[in-house]
Design a protein around this motif. Structure first.
Motif, PDB file in Angstrom:
ATOM      1  N   ILE A 161      -0.515   2.804  -9.564  1.00 42.23           N
ATOM      2  CA  ILE A 161      -1.719   2.556  -8.758  1.00 42.23           C
ATOM      3  C   ILE A 161      -1.607   3.328  -7.444  1.00 42.23           C
ATOM      4  N   ALA A 162      -2.693   3.950  -7.045  1.00 40.45           N
ATOM      5  CA  ALA A 162      -2.780   4.555  -5.709  1.00 40.45           C
ATOM      6  C   ALA A 162      -3.904   3.874  -4.951  1.00 40.45           C
ATOM      7  N   ILE A 163      -3.622   3.457  -3.737  1.00 43.74           N
ATOM      8  CA  ILE A 163      -4.660   2.856  -2.889  1.00 43.74           C
ATOM      9  C   ILE A 163      -4.877   3.758  -1.685  1.00 43.74           C
ATOM     10  N   LEU A 164      -6.119   4.193  -1.519  1.00 41.79           N
ATOM     11  CA  LEU A 164      -6.475   5.045  -0.380  1.00 41.79           C
ATOM     12  C   LEU A 164      -7.282   4.216   0.606  1.00 41.79           C
ATOM     13  N   PRO A 165      -6.903   4.242   1.877  1.00 41.01           N
ATOM     14  CA  PRO A 165      -7.500   3.353   2.873  1.00 41.01           C
ATOM     15  C   PRO A 165      -8.970   3.641   3.127  1.00 41.01           C
ATOM     16  N   ALA A 166      -9.320   4.877   3.174  1.00 48.95           N
ATOM     17  CA  ALA A 166     -10.689   5.342   3.402  1.00 48.95           C
ATOM     18  C   ALA A 166     -10.525   6.834   3.243  1.00 48.95           C
ATOM     19  N   LEU A 167     -11.519   7.472   2.720  1.00 50.42           N
ATOM     20  CA  LEU A 167     -11.295   8.829   2.256  1.00 50.42           C
ATOM     21  C   LEU A 167     -11.989   9.814   3.168  1.00 50.42           C
ATOM     22  N   SER A 180      -1.606   9.197 -10.421  1.00 51.09           N
ATOM     23  CA  SER A 180      -1.618   7.792 -10.836  1.00 51.09           C
ATOM     24  C   SER A 180      -2.734   7.538 -11.851  1.00 51.09           C
ATOM     25  N   GLU A 181      -2.588   6.465 -12.574  1.00 54.57           N
ATOM     26  CA  GLU A 181      -3.584   6.107 -13.596  1.00 54.57           C
ATOM     27  C   GLU A 181      -4.743   5.305 -13.013  1.00 54.57           C
ATOM     28  N   VAL A 182      -4.502   4.667 -11.864  1.00 57.50           N
ATOM     29  CA  VAL A 182      -5.517   3.814 -11.242  1.00 57.50           C
ATOM     30  C   VAL A 182      -5.629   4.216  -9.770  1.00 57.50           C
ATOM     31  N   VAL A 183      -6.855   4.430  -9.302  1.00 57.74           N
ATOM     32  CA  VAL A 183      -7.043   4.755  -7.889  1.00 57.74           C
ATOM     33  C   VAL A 183      -8.064   3.790  -7.290  1.00 57.74           C
ATOM     34  N   VAL A 184      -7.674   3.206  -6.171  1.00 56.92           N
ATOM     35  CA  VAL A 184      -8.563   2.297  -5.436  1.00 56.92           C
ATOM     36  C   VAL A 184      -8.970   2.980  -4.141  1.00 56.92           C
ATOM     37  N   LEU A 185     -10.259   3.031  -3.887  1.00 58.95           N
ATOM     38  CA  LEU A 185     -10.755   3.539  -2.602  1.00 58.95           C
ATOM     39  C   LEU A 185     -11.342   2.371  -1.821  1.00 58.95           C
TER      40      LEU A 185
ATOM     41  N   SER B 155       0.343  -2.301   4.685  1.00 58.32           N
ATOM     42  CA  SER B 155      -0.302  -1.036   5.054  1.00 58.32           C
ATOM     43  C   SER B 155      -1.113  -1.208   6.318  1.00 58.32           C
ATOM     44  N   LEU B 156      -1.237  -0.109   7.028  1.00 58.70           N
ATOM     45  CA  LEU B 156      -1.964  -0.064   8.301  1.00 58.70           C
ATOM     46  C   LEU B 156      -2.785   1.223   8.360  1.00 58.70           C
ATOM     47  N   GLY B 157      -3.890   1.156   9.111  1.00 58.28           N
ATOM     48  CA  GLY B 157      -4.655   2.366   9.427  1.00 58.28           C
ATOM     49  C   GLY B 157      -4.923   3.273   8.249  1.00 58.28           C
ATOM     50  N   GLY B 158      -4.444   4.505   8.335  1.00 62.26           N
ATOM     51  CA  GLY B 158      -4.716   5.495   7.307  1.00 62.26           C
ATOM     52  C   GLY B 158      -3.637   5.618   6.241  1.00 62.26           C
ATOM     53  N   GLU B 159      -2.750   4.633   6.130  1.00 67.31           N
ATOM     54  CA  GLU B 159      -1.630   4.755   5.185  1.00 67.31           C
ATOM     55  C   GLU B 159      -2.088   4.605   3.733  1.00 67.31           C
ATOM     56  N   LYS B 160      -1.564   5.463   2.891  1.00 68.88           N
ATOM     57  CA  LYS B 160      -1.812   5.375   1.455  1.00 68.88           C
ATOM     58  C   LYS B 160      -0.693   4.535   0.817  1.00 68.88           C
ATOM     59  N   ILE B 161      -1.063   3.829  -0.240  1.00 69.90           N
ATOM     60  CA  ILE B 161      -0.111   2.959  -0.943  1.00 69.90           C
ATOM     61  C   ILE B 161       0.055   3.450  -2.376  1.00 69.90           C
ATOM     62  N   ALA B 162       1.296   3.467  -2.838  1.00 68.80           N
ATOM     63  CA  ALA B 162       1.569   3.722  -4.262  1.00 68.80           C
ATOM     64  C   ALA B 162       2.266   2.496  -4.829  1.00 68.80           C
ATOM     65  N   ILE B 163       1.782   2.024  -5.956  1.00 68.27           N
ATOM     66  CA  ILE B 163       2.428   0.896  -6.631  1.00 68.27           C
ATOM     67  C   ILE B 163       2.961   1.380  -7.969  1.00 68.27           C
ATOM     68  N   LEU B 164       4.259   1.209  -8.162  1.00 69.26           N
ATOM     69  CA  LEU B 164       4.887   1.607  -9.425  1.00 69.26           C
ATOM     70  C   LEU B 164       5.230   0.342 -10.200  1.00 69.26           C
ATOM     71  N   PRO B 165       4.857   0.307 -11.470  1.00 70.69           N
ATOM     72  CA  PRO B 165       4.965  -0.919 -12.251  1.00 70.69           C
ATOM     73  C   PRO B 165       6.417  -1.349 -12.492  1.00 70.69           C
ATOM     74  N   ALA B 166       7.243  -0.411 -12.754  1.00 71.53           N
ATOM     75  CA  ALA B 166       8.665  -0.635 -13.016  1.00 71.53           C
ATOM     76  C   ALA B 166       9.158   0.782 -13.151  1.00 71.53           C
ATOM     77  N   LEU B 167      10.345   1.045 -12.706  1.00 73.99           N
ATOM     78  CA  LEU B 167      10.737   2.427 -12.507  1.00 73.99           C
ATOM     79  C   LEU B 167      11.741   2.846 -13.566  1.00 73.99           C
ATOM     80  N   TYR B 168      11.360   3.782 -14.410  1.00 75.95           N
ATOM     81  CA  TYR B 168      12.275   4.242 -15.457  1.00 75.95           C
ATOM     82  C   TYR B 168      12.817   5.618 -15.140  1.00 75.95           C
ATOM     83  N   ASP B 169      12.076   6.377 -14.347  1.00 75.87           N
ATOM     84  CA  ASP B 169      12.522   7.715 -13.968  1.00 75.87           C
ATOM     85  C   ASP B 169      12.454   7.764 -12.443  1.00 75.87           C
ATOM     86  N   VAL B 170      13.596   7.931 -11.817  1.00 78.71           N
ATOM     87  CA  VAL B 170      13.657   7.823 -10.374  1.00 78.71           C
ATOM     88  C   VAL B 170      12.875   8.947  -9.681  1.00 78.71           C
ATOM     89  N   SER B 171      12.561   9.996 -10.411  1.00 75.11           N
ATOM     90  CA  SER B 171      11.757  11.072  -9.828  1.00 75.11           C
ATOM     91  C   SER B 171      10.352  10.579  -9.467  1.00 75.11           C
TER      92      SER B 171
END
Lengths: 248, 248
Positions: A161-167, A180-185, B155-171
Protein backbone atom coordinates in the motif's frame (compact mmCIF):
# COMPACT_ATOMS: atom_id res chain seq x y z
CA UNK A 1 6.06 31.71 27.12
CA UNK A 2 4.89 34.77 28.92
CA UNK A 3 2.40 33.17 31.29
CA UNK A 4 3.64 32.06 34.69
CA UNK A 5 3.70 28.28 35.06
CA UNK A 6 2.72 26.71 38.36
CA UNK A 7 5.37 25.19 40.64
CA UNK A 8 6.28 21.51 40.41
CA UNK A 9 4.13 20.79 43.45
CA UNK A 10 0.92 21.46 41.51
CA UNK A 11 -1.07 18.52 40.21
CA UNK A 12 -1.15 18.80 36.45
CA UNK A 13 -4.06 17.65 34.38
CA UNK A 14 -3.62 15.01 31.69
CA UNK A 15 -3.77 15.56 27.95
CA UNK A 16 -5.50 13.05 25.71
CA UNK A 17 -5.57 12.99 21.94
CA UNK A 18 -8.80 11.22 21.05
CA UNK A 19 -9.42 10.06 17.48
CA UNK A 20 -13.09 10.53 16.63
CA UNK A 21 -13.07 9.01 13.14
CA UNK A 22 -13.77 10.76 9.84
CA UNK A 23 -17.49 11.45 10.11
CA UNK A 24 -19.94 9.10 11.81
CA UNK A 25 -20.40 9.82 15.52
CA UNK A 26 -20.76 6.06 16.10
CA UNK A 27 -17.21 5.44 14.84
CA UNK A 28 -15.88 6.72 18.15
CA UNK A 29 -14.36 3.84 20.13
CA UNK A 30 -15.59 2.79 23.56
CA UNK A 31 -12.28 4.00 25.00
CA UNK A 32 -12.56 7.31 23.20
CA UNK A 33 -16.09 7.83 24.50
CA UNK A 34 -15.11 7.07 28.09
CA UNK A 35 -12.15 9.47 27.99
CA UNK A 36 -14.12 12.15 26.15
CA UNK A 37 -16.94 12.10 28.65
CA UNK A 38 -14.65 12.12 31.71
CA UNK A 39 -12.63 15.21 30.70
CA UNK A 40 -13.12 18.70 32.11
CA UNK A 41 -12.16 20.40 28.87
CA UNK A 42 -12.73 19.31 25.26
CA UNK A 43 -10.35 21.14 22.93
CA UNK A 44 -10.92 21.12 19.19
CA UNK A 45 -9.82 22.92 16.04
CA UNK A 46 -12.17 25.80 15.23
CA UNK A 47 -13.65 26.58 11.84
CA UNK A 48 -13.17 29.83 9.90
CA UNK A 49 -15.86 31.54 11.95
CA UNK A 50 -14.06 30.74 15.20
CA UNK A 51 -16.70 28.14 16.12
CA UNK A 52 -15.88 24.55 17.16
CA UNK A 53 -15.15 22.70 13.91
CA UNK A 54 -15.69 19.31 12.30
CA UNK A 55 -14.31 17.08 15.08
CA UNK A 56 -16.66 18.77 17.54
CA UNK A 57 -19.58 18.28 15.17
CA UNK A 58 -18.82 14.56 15.06
CA UNK A 59 -18.85 14.04 18.85
CA UNK A 60 -21.15 16.76 20.19
CA UNK A 61 -24.00 14.31 20.77
CA UNK A 62 -21.74 12.45 23.23
CA UNK A 63 -20.73 15.46 25.36
CA UNK A 64 -22.03 16.48 28.78
CA UNK A 65 -23.48 20.03 29.01
CA UNK A 66 -21.09 20.99 31.82
CA UNK A 67 -17.95 20.23 29.80
CA UNK A 68 -15.93 23.22 28.63
CA UNK A 69 -15.48 23.39 24.85
CA UNK A 70 -12.21 25.04 23.90
CA UNK A 71 -11.96 25.92 20.19
CA UNK A 72 -8.39 26.48 19.02
CA UNK A 73 -7.22 28.49 16.03
CA UNK A 74 -5.36 25.92 13.90
CA UNK A 75 -5.74 27.27 10.37
CA UNK A 76 -5.44 25.20 7.18
CA UNK A 77 -2.44 27.08 5.83
CA UNK A 78 0.93 25.98 4.48
CA UNK A 79 3.11 28.83 5.70
CA UNK A 80 5.48 27.28 8.27
CA UNK A 81 5.80 30.46 10.34
CA UNK A 82 2.05 30.89 10.60
CA UNK A 83 1.65 27.20 11.44
CA UNK A 84 4.30 27.30 14.16
CA UNK A 85 2.66 30.35 15.71
CA UNK A 86 -0.72 28.62 15.71
CA UNK A 87 0.68 25.43 17.30
CA UNK A 88 2.51 27.44 19.95
CA UNK A 89 -0.57 29.50 20.81
CA UNK A 90 -2.75 26.36 20.98
CA UNK A 91 -0.15 24.59 23.14
CA UNK A 92 0.01 27.54 25.53
CA UNK A 93 -3.77 27.59 25.85
CA UNK A 94 -3.79 23.87 26.68
CA UNK A 95 -0.91 24.19 29.16
CA UNK A 96 -2.81 26.90 31.02
CA UNK A 97 -5.72 24.50 31.52
CA UNK A 98 -3.47 21.54 32.37
CA UNK A 99 -1.57 23.65 34.91
CA UNK A 100 -4.89 24.29 36.67
CA UNK A 101 -5.23 20.52 37.11
CA UNK A 102 -7.86 20.18 34.40
CA UNK A 103 -7.87 17.09 32.20
CA UNK A 104 -8.04 18.05 28.54
CA UNK A 105 -9.18 15.96 25.59
CA UNK A 106 -8.05 17.22 22.20
CA UNK A 107 -10.40 15.69 19.66
CA UNK A 108 -9.19 15.03 16.16
CA UNK A 109 -11.15 13.89 13.11
CA UNK A 110 -9.95 10.62 11.64
CA UNK A 111 -7.00 9.15 13.54
CA UNK A 112 -4.70 11.23 15.75
CA UNK A 113 -1.52 9.66 14.31
CA UNK A 114 -2.36 10.09 10.61
CA UNK A 115 -1.60 13.59 9.30
CA UNK A 116 -3.11 15.13 12.42
CA UNK A 117 -2.60 18.54 13.99
CA UNK A 118 -2.62 16.75 17.34
CA UNK A 119 0.99 15.66 16.75
CA UNK A 120 2.19 19.26 16.60
CA UNK A 121 0.02 20.50 19.45
CA UNK A 122 1.09 17.60 21.70
CA UNK A 123 4.75 18.25 20.94
CA UNK A 124 4.30 21.91 21.84
CA UNK A 125 2.67 20.96 25.15
CA UNK A 126 5.50 18.54 25.87
CA UNK A 127 8.11 21.23 25.25
CA UNK A 128 6.30 23.76 27.45
CA UNK A 129 5.49 21.31 30.24
CA UNK A 130 7.54 18.09 29.94
CA UNK A 131 5.91 16.39 32.92
CA UNK A 132 2.41 16.44 31.43
CA UNK A 133 1.04 12.94 30.85
CA UNK A 134 0.01 12.69 27.17
CA UNK A 135 -1.98 9.73 25.83
CA UNK A 136 -3.09 9.09 22.25
CA UNK A 137 -6.26 7.07 21.61
CA UNK A 138 -6.45 5.48 18.14
CA UNK A 139 -9.57 5.46 16.01
CA UNK A 140 -11.07 4.91 12.58
CA UNK A 141 -9.08 6.51 9.76
CA UNK A 142 -10.61 7.80 6.53
CA UNK A 143 -8.96 5.32 4.09
CA UNK A 144 -10.37 2.34 5.97
CA UNK A 145 -13.74 4.03 6.50
CA UNK A 146 -13.90 4.70 2.75
CA UNK A 147 -13.20 1.06 1.91
CA UNK A 148 -15.80 -0.12 4.43
CA UNK A 149 -18.31 2.23 2.79
CA UNK A 150 -17.48 0.71 -0.60
CA UNK A 151 -17.57 -2.82 0.87
CA UNK A 152 -14.21 -3.52 -0.75
CA UNK A 153 -10.84 -4.46 0.74
CA UNK A 154 -8.11 -1.86 0.89
CA UNK A 155 -5.48 -4.61 0.75
CA UNK A 156 -5.26 -8.38 0.49
CA UNK A 157 -2.56 -11.01 0.79
CA UNK A 158 0.80 -9.74 -0.39
CA UNK A 159 -0.34 -6.33 -1.67
CA UNK A 160 1.74 -3.28 -0.82
CA UNK A 161 0.00 0.00 0.00
CA UNK A 162 1.16 3.53 -0.75
CA UNK A 163 -0.51 6.48 0.94
CA UNK A 164 0.04 9.94 -0.53
CA UNK A 165 -0.86 12.87 1.73
CA UNK A 166 -2.02 15.20 -1.04
CA UNK A 167 -0.76 15.20 -4.54
CA UNK A 168 1.12 18.16 -5.91
CA UNK A 169 3.18 16.40 -8.56
CA UNK A 170 1.32 13.78 -10.52
CA UNK A 171 4.56 11.87 -11.14
CA UNK A 172 4.30 10.76 -7.51
CA UNK A 173 1.14 8.87 -8.39
CA UNK A 174 2.73 7.18 -11.39
CA UNK A 175 5.69 6.17 -9.25
CA UNK A 176 3.44 4.87 -6.46
CA UNK A 177 1.45 2.81 -8.96
CA UNK A 178 4.62 1.21 -10.26
CA UNK A 179 5.73 0.27 -6.79
CA UNK A 180 2.56 -0.76 -4.96
CA UNK A 181 -0.67 -2.60 -5.68
CA UNK A 182 -2.85 -0.15 -3.74
CA UNK A 183 -2.58 3.64 -3.74
CA UNK A 184 -4.52 5.95 -1.44
CA UNK A 185 -4.72 9.66 -2.20
CA UNK A 186 -5.81 11.65 0.84
CA UNK A 187 -7.80 14.86 0.19
CA UNK A 188 -7.49 14.55 -3.55
CA UNK A 189 -9.78 17.45 -4.53
CA UNK A 190 -7.17 20.02 -5.57
CA UNK A 191 -5.46 17.69 -8.05
CA UNK A 192 -8.41 15.55 -9.12
CA UNK A 193 -8.32 16.58 -12.78
CA UNK A 194 -4.67 15.62 -13.21
CA UNK A 195 -5.18 12.39 -11.29
CA UNK A 196 -8.16 11.45 -13.43
CA UNK A 197 -6.14 11.99 -16.62
CA UNK A 198 -3.24 9.92 -15.30
CA UNK A 199 -5.54 7.04 -14.33
CA UNK A 200 -7.25 7.31 -17.71
CA UNK A 201 -3.92 7.04 -19.51
CA UNK A 202 -2.95 4.04 -17.37
CA UNK A 203 -6.38 2.42 -17.96
CA UNK A 204 -7.03 2.33 -14.23
CA UNK A 205 -10.24 4.38 -14.00
CA UNK A 206 -12.36 1.30 -13.39
CA UNK A 207 -10.15 0.20 -10.53
CA UNK A 208 -10.22 3.61 -8.87
CA UNK A 209 -12.86 4.77 -6.40
CA UNK A 210 -13.76 8.05 -4.79
CA UNK A 211 -15.50 8.53 -1.46
CA UNK A 212 -16.59 11.98 -0.31
CA UNK A 213 -17.45 13.04 3.24
CA UNK A 214 -17.23 9.45 4.45
CA UNK A 215 -19.50 8.75 7.41
CA UNK A 216 -21.36 12.05 7.22
CA UNK A 217 -24.85 12.75 5.92
CA UNK A 218 -23.19 14.13 2.76
CA UNK A 219 -21.32 10.89 2.01
CA UNK A 220 -21.10 9.96 -1.66
CA UNK A 221 -19.39 6.96 -3.19
CA UNK A 222 -18.12 6.53 -6.72
CA UNK A 223 -16.96 2.90 -7.09
CA UNK A 224 -15.42 3.75 -10.48
CA UNK A 225 -14.05 7.00 -11.89
CA UNK A 226 -14.97 6.27 -15.51
CA UNK A 227 -17.72 8.89 -15.67
CA UNK A 228 -15.98 11.58 -13.62
CA UNK A 229 -13.82 13.28 -16.27
CA UNK A 230 -15.13 16.76 -15.51
CA UNK A 231 -15.94 16.27 -11.87
CA UNK A 232 -14.86 18.53 -9.00
CA UNK A 233 -14.94 16.67 -5.70
CA UNK A 234 -15.22 18.46 -2.33
CA UNK A 235 -12.25 18.94 0.02
CA UNK A 236 -13.02 15.84 2.12
CA UNK A 237 -12.56 13.33 -0.67
CA UNK A 238 -10.39 10.25 -0.72
CA UNK A 239 -9.35 8.29 -3.78
CA UNK A 240 -8.22 4.68 -3.80
CA UNK A 241 -6.69 2.80 -6.70
CA UNK A 242 -6.40 -0.99 -6.63
CA UNK A 243 -4.26 -2.35 -9.46
CA UNK A 244 -5.93 -5.75 -9.00
CA UNK A 245 -9.62 -5.18 -8.59
CA UNK A 246 -11.56 -7.17 -6.03
CA UNK A 247 -15.23 -6.60 -5.34
CA UNK A 248 -18.08 -8.44 -3.77
CA UNK B 1 -22.66 -25.98 -3.25
CA UNK B 2 -24.40 -29.17 -2.18
CA UNK B 3 -26.84 -27.73 0.36
CA UNK B 4 -30.23 -26.65 -0.84
CA UNK B 5 -30.71 -22.90 -0.76
CA UNK B 6 -34.08 -21.47 0.29
CA UNK B 7 -36.37 -19.92 -2.26
CA UNK B 8 -36.25 -16.22 -3.12
CA UNK B 9 -39.31 -15.63 -0.95
CA UNK B 10 -37.35 -16.35 2.24
CA UNK B 11 -36.12 -13.46 4.34
CA UNK B 12 -32.37 -13.64 4.42
CA UNK B 13 -30.31 -12.51 7.37
CA UNK B 14 -27.72 -9.80 6.99
CA UNK B 15 -23.95 -10.27 7.11
CA UNK B 16 -21.77 -7.73 8.91
CA UNK B 17 -18.02 -7.62 9.00
CA UNK B 18 -17.17 -5.89 12.26
CA UNK B 19 -13.62 -4.64 12.89
CA UNK B 20 -12.77 -5.20 16.55
CA UNK B 21 -9.30 -3.59 16.57
CA UNK B 22 -5.96 -5.28 17.24
CA UNK B 23 -6.21 -6.07 20.93
CA UNK B 24 -7.97 -3.82 23.44
CA UNK B 25 -11.66 -4.66 23.88
CA UNK B 26 -12.32 -0.92 24.32
CA UNK B 27 -11.09 -0.18 20.80
CA UNK B 28 -14.37 -1.51 19.45
CA UNK B 29 -16.43 1.35 17.98
CA UNK B 30 -19.88 2.28 19.25
CA UNK B 31 -21.29 1.12 15.92
CA UNK B 32 -19.40 -2.15 16.12
CA UNK B 33 -20.70 -2.79 19.62
CA UNK B 34 -24.29 -2.11 18.68
CA UNK B 35 -24.14 -4.41 15.65
CA UNK B 36 -22.24 -7.09 17.53
CA UNK B 37 -24.73 -7.20 20.36
CA UNK B 38 -27.78 -7.22 18.08
CA UNK B 39 -26.71 -10.22 15.99
CA UNK B 40 -28.03 -13.76 16.37
CA UNK B 41 -24.74 -15.34 15.37
CA UNK B 42 -21.17 -14.18 15.98
CA UNK B 43 -18.79 -15.88 13.54
CA UNK B 44 -15.04 -15.78 14.11
CA UNK B 45 -11.86 -17.48 12.98
CA UNK B 46 -10.98 -20.38 15.25
CA UNK B 47 -7.56 -21.12 16.69
CA UNK B 48 -5.54 -24.30 16.12
CA UNK B 49 -7.55 -26.12 18.78
CA UNK B 50 -10.80 -25.35 17.00
CA UNK B 51 -11.80 -22.87 19.72
CA UNK B 52 -12.92 -19.28 18.99
CA UNK B 53 -9.71 -17.35 18.30
CA UNK B 54 -8.21 -13.94 18.93
CA UNK B 55 -11.03 -11.73 17.62
CA UNK B 56 -13.45 -13.57 19.91
CA UNK B 57 -11.09 -13.07 22.85
CA UNK B 58 -11.09 -9.32 22.19
CA UNK B 59 -14.88 -8.92 22.23
CA UNK B 60 -16.14 -11.73 24.45
CA UNK B 61 -16.79 -9.36 27.37
CA UNK B 62 -19.30 -7.51 25.15
CA UNK B 63 -21.34 -10.54 24.06
CA UNK B 64 -24.73 -11.69 25.35
CA UNK B 65 -24.87 -15.27 26.70
CA UNK B 66 -27.66 -16.26 24.31
CA UNK B 67 -25.67 -15.36 21.17
CA UNK B 68 -24.43 -18.26 19.07
CA UNK B 69 -20.66 -18.33 18.61
CA UNK B 70 -19.66 -19.85 15.30
CA UNK B 71 -15.93 -20.62 15.03
CA UNK B 72 -14.76 -21.06 11.44
CA UNK B 73 -11.72 -22.97 10.22
CA UNK B 74 -9.64 -20.29 8.43
CA UNK B 75 -6.08 -21.57 8.77
CA UNK B 76 -2.95 -19.43 8.52
CA UNK B 77 -1.56 -21.18 5.45
CA UNK B 78 -0.26 -19.94 2.12
CA UNK B 79 -1.40 -22.79 -0.13
CA UNK B 80 -4.02 -21.23 -2.44
CA UNK B 81 -6.01 -24.45 -2.86
CA UNK B 82 -6.25 -24.97 0.88
CA UNK B 83 -7.18 -21.32 1.39
CA UNK B 84 -9.90 -21.42 -1.26
CA UNK B 85 -11.37 -24.56 0.29
CA UNK B 86 -11.42 -22.90 3.72
CA UNK B 87 -13.08 -19.72 2.41
CA UNK B 88 -15.67 -21.76 0.53
CA UNK B 89 -16.48 -23.91 3.54
CA UNK B 90 -16.72 -20.85 5.81
CA UNK B 91 -18.92 -19.06 3.27
CA UNK B 92 -21.24 -22.08 3.00
CA UNK B 93 -21.55 -22.22 6.78
CA UNK B 94 -22.48 -18.53 6.91
CA UNK B 95 -24.94 -18.84 4.01
CA UNK B 96 -26.75 -21.65 5.84
CA UNK B 97 -27.29 -19.33 8.81
CA UNK B 98 -28.22 -16.35 6.65
CA UNK B 99 -30.71 -18.47 4.70
CA UNK B 100 -32.45 -19.25 8.00
CA UNK B 101 -32.98 -15.51 8.45
CA UNK B 102 -30.28 -15.16 11.09
CA UNK B 103 -28.17 -12.00 11.18
CA UNK B 104 -24.49 -12.89 11.32
CA UNK B 105 -21.58 -10.74 12.50
CA UNK B 106 -18.17 -11.89 11.34
CA UNK B 107 -15.66 -10.35 13.74
CA UNK B 108 -12.18 -9.57 12.53
CA UNK B 109 -9.17 -8.40 14.52
CA UNK B 110 -7.76 -5.07 13.41
CA UNK B 111 -9.71 -3.59 10.51
CA UNK B 112 -11.88 -5.65 8.15
CA UNK B 113 -10.48 -3.98 5.00
CA UNK B 114 -6.78 -4.32 5.83
CA UNK B 115 -5.37 -7.76 4.97
CA UNK B 116 -8.45 -9.42 6.44
CA UNK B 117 -9.94 -12.84 5.85
CA UNK B 118 -13.33 -11.16 5.92
CA UNK B 119 -12.76 -9.95 2.34
CA UNK B 120 -12.53 -13.51 1.06
CA UNK B 121 -15.35 -14.87 3.18
CA UNK B 122 -17.66 -12.00 2.21
CA UNK B 123 -16.90 -12.54 -1.46
CA UNK B 124 -17.69 -16.23 -1.13
CA UNK B 125 -21.03 -15.42 0.54
CA UNK B 126 -21.81 -12.93 -2.23
CA UNK B 127 -21.14 -15.53 -4.91
CA UNK B 128 -23.26 -18.17 -3.17
CA UNK B 129 -26.11 -15.82 -2.30
CA UNK B 130 -25.88 -12.55 -4.26
CA UNK B 131 -28.91 -10.96 -2.59
CA UNK B 132 -27.42 -11.08 0.92
CA UNK B 133 -26.93 -7.60 2.37
CA UNK B 134 -23.26 -7.28 3.41
CA UNK B 135 -21.99 -4.34 5.47
CA UNK B 136 -18.43 -3.65 6.60
CA UNK B 137 -17.83 -1.70 9.82
CA UNK B 138 -14.40 -0.02 10.06
CA UNK B 139 -12.26 -0.03 13.17
CA UNK B 140 -8.85 0.57 14.68
CA UNK B 141 -6.00 -0.89 12.63
CA UNK B 142 -2.74 -2.13 14.13
CA UNK B 143 -0.37 0.45 12.54
CA UNK B 144 -2.33 3.34 14.04
CA UNK B 145 -2.80 1.55 17.36
CA UNK B 146 0.96 0.97 17.50
CA UNK B 147 1.72 4.65 16.91
CA UNK B 148 -0.84 5.69 19.53
CA UNK B 149 0.87 3.32 21.99
CA UNK B 150 4.21 4.95 21.19
CA UNK B 151 2.65 8.44 21.36
CA UNK B 152 4.23 9.26 18.02
CA UNK B 153 2.72 10.25 14.68
CA UNK B 154 2.65 7.74 11.87
CA UNK B 155 2.71 10.55 9.33
CA UNK B 156 2.86 14.32 9.20
CA UNK B 157 2.51 17.03 6.56
CA UNK B 158 3.71 15.87 3.17
CA UNK B 159 5.08 12.47 4.23
CA UNK B 160 4.30 9.46 2.08
CA UNK B 161 3.57 6.10 3.72
CA UNK B 162 4.41 2.62 2.46
CA UNK B 163 2.79 -0.40 4.06
CA UNK B 164 4.35 -3.80 3.42
CA UNK B 165 2.18 -6.80 4.24
CA UNK B 166 4.99 -9.10 5.34
CA UNK B 167 8.49 -8.97 4.07
CA UNK B 168 9.94 -11.85 2.08
CA UNK B 169 12.55 -9.96 0.09
CA UNK B 170 14.44 -7.35 2.04
CA UNK B 171 15.02 -5.33 -1.14
CA UNK B 172 11.34 -4.34 -0.86
CA UNK B 173 12.19 -2.50 2.35
CA UNK B 174 15.13 -0.68 0.80
CA UNK B 175 12.96 0.34 -2.13
CA UNK B 176 10.14 1.52 0.15
CA UNK B 177 12.59 3.59 2.19
CA UNK B 178 13.84 5.30 -0.96
CA UNK B 179 10.34 6.17 -2.02
CA UNK B 180 8.51 7.07 1.18
CA UNK B 181 9.17 8.84 4.46
CA UNK B 182 7.31 6.28 6.58
CA UNK B 183 7.40 2.50 6.20
CA UNK B 184 5.18 0.08 8.09
CA UNK B 185 6.02 -3.61 8.19
CA UNK B 186 3.04 -5.70 9.23
CA UNK B 187 3.76 -8.94 11.12
CA UNK B 188 7.51 -8.54 10.83
CA UNK B 189 8.57 -11.47 13.03
CA UNK B 190 9.67 -13.94 10.36
CA UNK B 191 12.10 -11.51 8.72
CA UNK B 192 13.11 -9.42 11.71
CA UNK B 193 16.81 -10.33 11.60
CA UNK B 194 17.19 -9.27 7.96
CA UNK B 195 15.18 -6.12 8.56
CA UNK B 196 17.31 -5.19 11.56
CA UNK B 197 20.50 -5.59 9.52
CA UNK B 198 19.12 -3.47 6.69
CA UNK B 199 18.08 -0.69 9.06
CA UNK B 200 21.48 -0.92 10.76
CA UNK B 201 23.26 -0.51 7.43
CA UNK B 202 21.04 2.46 6.55
CA UNK B 203 21.59 3.99 10.03
CA UNK B 204 17.86 3.98 10.67
CA UNK B 205 17.70 1.83 13.82
CA UNK B 206 17.00 4.84 16.04
CA UNK B 207 14.10 5.92 13.85
CA UNK B 208 12.55 2.46 13.83
CA UNK B 209 10.11 1.17 16.46
CA UNK B 210 8.59 -2.19 17.26
CA UNK B 211 5.28 -2.80 19.00
CA UNK B 212 4.23 -6.30 20.00
CA UNK B 213 0.70 -7.48 20.83
CA UNK B 214 -0.61 -3.92 20.72
CA UNK B 215 -3.58 -3.35 23.01
CA UNK B 216 -3.30 -6.70 24.78
CA UNK B 217 -1.97 -7.44 28.25
CA UNK B 218 1.23 -8.69 26.57
CA UNK B 219 1.88 -5.40 24.77
CA UNK B 220 5.53 -4.36 24.56
CA UNK B 221 6.97 -1.27 22.93
CA UNK B 222 10.49 -0.73 21.66
CA UNK B 223 10.77 2.94 20.59
CA UNK B 224 14.17 2.22 19.03
CA UNK B 225 15.64 -0.96 17.56
CA UNK B 226 19.25 -0.15 18.50
CA UNK B 227 19.51 -2.85 21.18
CA UNK B 228 17.50 -5.53 19.38
CA UNK B 229 20.18 -7.11 17.17
CA UNK B 230 19.52 -10.63 18.40
CA UNK B 231 15.88 -10.26 19.23
CA UNK B 232 13.07 -12.56 18.09
CA UNK B 233 9.71 -10.79 18.23
CA UNK B 234 6.41 -12.67 18.47
CA UNK B 235 4.06 -13.16 15.49
CA UNK B 236 1.89 -10.13 16.34
CA UNK B 237 4.61 -7.53 15.94
CA UNK B 238 4.57 -4.40 13.86
CA UNK B 239 7.58 -2.32 12.86
CA UNK B 240 7.50 1.31 11.82
CA UNK B 241 10.35 3.31 10.33
CA UNK B 242 10.17 7.09 10.13
CA UNK B 243 12.97 8.60 8.03
CA UNK B 244 12.44 11.93 9.78
CA UNK B 245 12.03 11.26 13.46
CA UNK B 246 9.42 13.13 15.46
CA UNK B 247 8.77 12.45 19.11
CA UNK B 248 7.19 14.15 22.03
Amino acid sequence: MSRELPSAASVWGKLWGVSVGPGDSEWLTLKGLQILQAADVVACPQNRDGEPGMAYGIVKSHLRPEQTILPLDLPFVRDPVQLQQAWTAAGETLVTRLAQGQDVVFITEGDASLYSTFSYVAQTVHHLAPTVDITTVPGVCSPLAAMAALNRPLSLGGEKIAILPALYDVSELTHALEWSEVVVLMKVASVFGQVWQTLHDLELLEQASLVEWVGSSQEKQYPSLVDLADYTPPYFSILIVRRHDYRF
